[in-house]
Design a protein around this motif. Structure first.
Motif, PDB file in Angstrom:
ATOM      1  N   ASP A   1      -1.176 -19.944  33.759  1.00 59.37           N
ATOM      2  CA  ASP A   1      -1.443 -19.435  32.467  1.00 59.37           C
ATOM      3  C   ASP A   1      -0.830 -18.310  31.951  1.00 59.37           C
ATOM      4  O   ASP A   1      -0.216 -17.608  33.256  1.00 59.37           O
ATOM      5  N   ASP A   2      -0.591 -17.658  31.048  1.00 58.11           N
ATOM      6  CA  ASP A   2      -0.154 -16.554  30.598  1.00 58.11           C
ATOM      7  C   ASP A   2      -1.286 -15.414  31.260  1.00 58.11           C
ATOM      8  O   ASP A   2      -0.551 -14.549  31.785  1.00 58.11           O
TER       9      ASP A   2
ATOM     10  N   THR B   1      -2.590 -24.531  27.902  1.00 63.89           N
ATOM     11  CA  THR B   1      -2.110 -24.542  26.634  1.00 63.89           C
ATOM     12  C   THR B   1      -2.906 -23.593  25.947  1.00 63.89           C
ATOM     13  O   THR B   1      -4.089 -23.531  26.034  1.00 63.89           O
ATOM     14  N   ARG B   2      -2.370 -22.890  24.849  1.00 61.65           N
ATOM     15  CA  ARG B   2      -0.839 -22.680  24.799  1.00 61.65           C
ATOM     16  C   ARG B   2      -0.194 -21.790  25.248  1.00 61.65           C
ATOM     17  O   ARG B   2       0.961 -21.927  25.657  1.00 61.65           O
ATOM     18  N   GLY B   3      -1.049 -20.406  25.589  1.00 61.11           N
ATOM     19  CA  GLY B   3      -0.154 -19.428  26.227  1.00 61.11           C
ATOM     20  C   GLY B   3       0.445 -19.726  27.530  1.00 61.11           C
ATOM     21  O   GLY B   3       1.652 -19.077  27.901  1.00 61.11           O
TER      22      GLY B   3
HETATM   23 MG   LIG Z   1      -4.577 -19.553  26.752  1.00 57.11          MG
END
Ligand SMILES: [Mg+2]
Ligand SMILES: O=P(O)(O)OC[C@H]1O[C@H](OP(=O)(O)OP(=O)(O)O)[C@H](O)[C@@H]1O
Ligand SMILES: Nc1nc2[nH]cnc2c(=O)[nH]1
Length: 175
Positions: free
Chosen positions: A109-110, A49-51
């Motif tokens: 993850d982003d 989190t959060r991406g």
């Molecule tokens: Mg992140």
């Protein structure tokens, strides 16, 4: 440097802007899933989190996974990277699915930038597969699968952090 509080080597929001639209992000997440589909199957997804929540939702949909956990990490305050704090670790049920080391689990993850966040989560689950949509060179060795590499001095602007706005014409000085 954006201001006087940056750590040396910390990412800069003032770097080259790399805006990503919802369409583009969706396409990149689907491209990531094509690769992950060759590596799995996975028991569960763990979103950082959060991406990581946004790509995790798309990847979970495409891989037909319904077991989704989070590792909650706080580090950047907007663009400034501070000390990493783990607000929530892996849930006991999910850790058990991965045999305690993360085998068969997919971390999403982003992006990876310096790799600090990824390294921390990897230490928790050394045998998990770690996927990020975007990777900068410093963070790239941390990920098993990613889609697009951008230079270290790039700042990625995600669609959930941005809004459409008027742009002055290029000849008038638009960057
Ligand atoms: Mg992140
Ligand atoms: O490789 P690193 O230098 O550690 O940076 C990458 C991390 O930074 C961003 O998260 P951020 O800490 O900004 O929090 P957020 O996901 O809640 O926005 C991004 O989503 C990654 O998790
Ligand atoms: N939105 C965003 N967050 C980050 N956190 C670390 N690097 C980045 C980046 O390039 N973009």
């Amino acid at each position: 440097m954006v201001n006087n509080h940056s750590e040396p080597g910390a990412p800069e929001r003032g770097g080259k802007p790399f805006p990503v639209s919802w369409d583009q992000f969706h396409r990149d997440c689907r491209a990531l899933t094509w690769r992950l589909n060759e590596v799995g199957p996975f028991h569960a997804i763990i979103a950082i989190t959060r991406g990581g929540l946004v790509p995790a939702a798309i990847v979970a949909r495409e891989l037909g996974l319904r077991v989704i956990d989070t590792v909650c990490v706080a580090s950047y305050d907007h663009d400034q990277q501070g000390e990493l704090r783990v607000l929530k670790g892996v849930s006991a049920d999910i850790a058990k699915l991965g045999g305690g080391t993360g085998k068969g689990l997919l971390i999403v993850d982003d992006l990876v930038d310096t790799g600090k966040t990824g390294r921390l989560v990897r230490e928790m689950l050394p045998d998990a597969h770690f996927a990020a949509v975007y990777a900068k060179p410093q963070g790239r060795p941390l990920v098993d699968t990613f889609i697009t590499e951008v230079s270290q001095d790039t700042w990625i602007h995600f669609p959930w952090d941005t809004a459409l706005s008027f742009q002055p014409p290029i000849r008038d000085g638009a960057g």
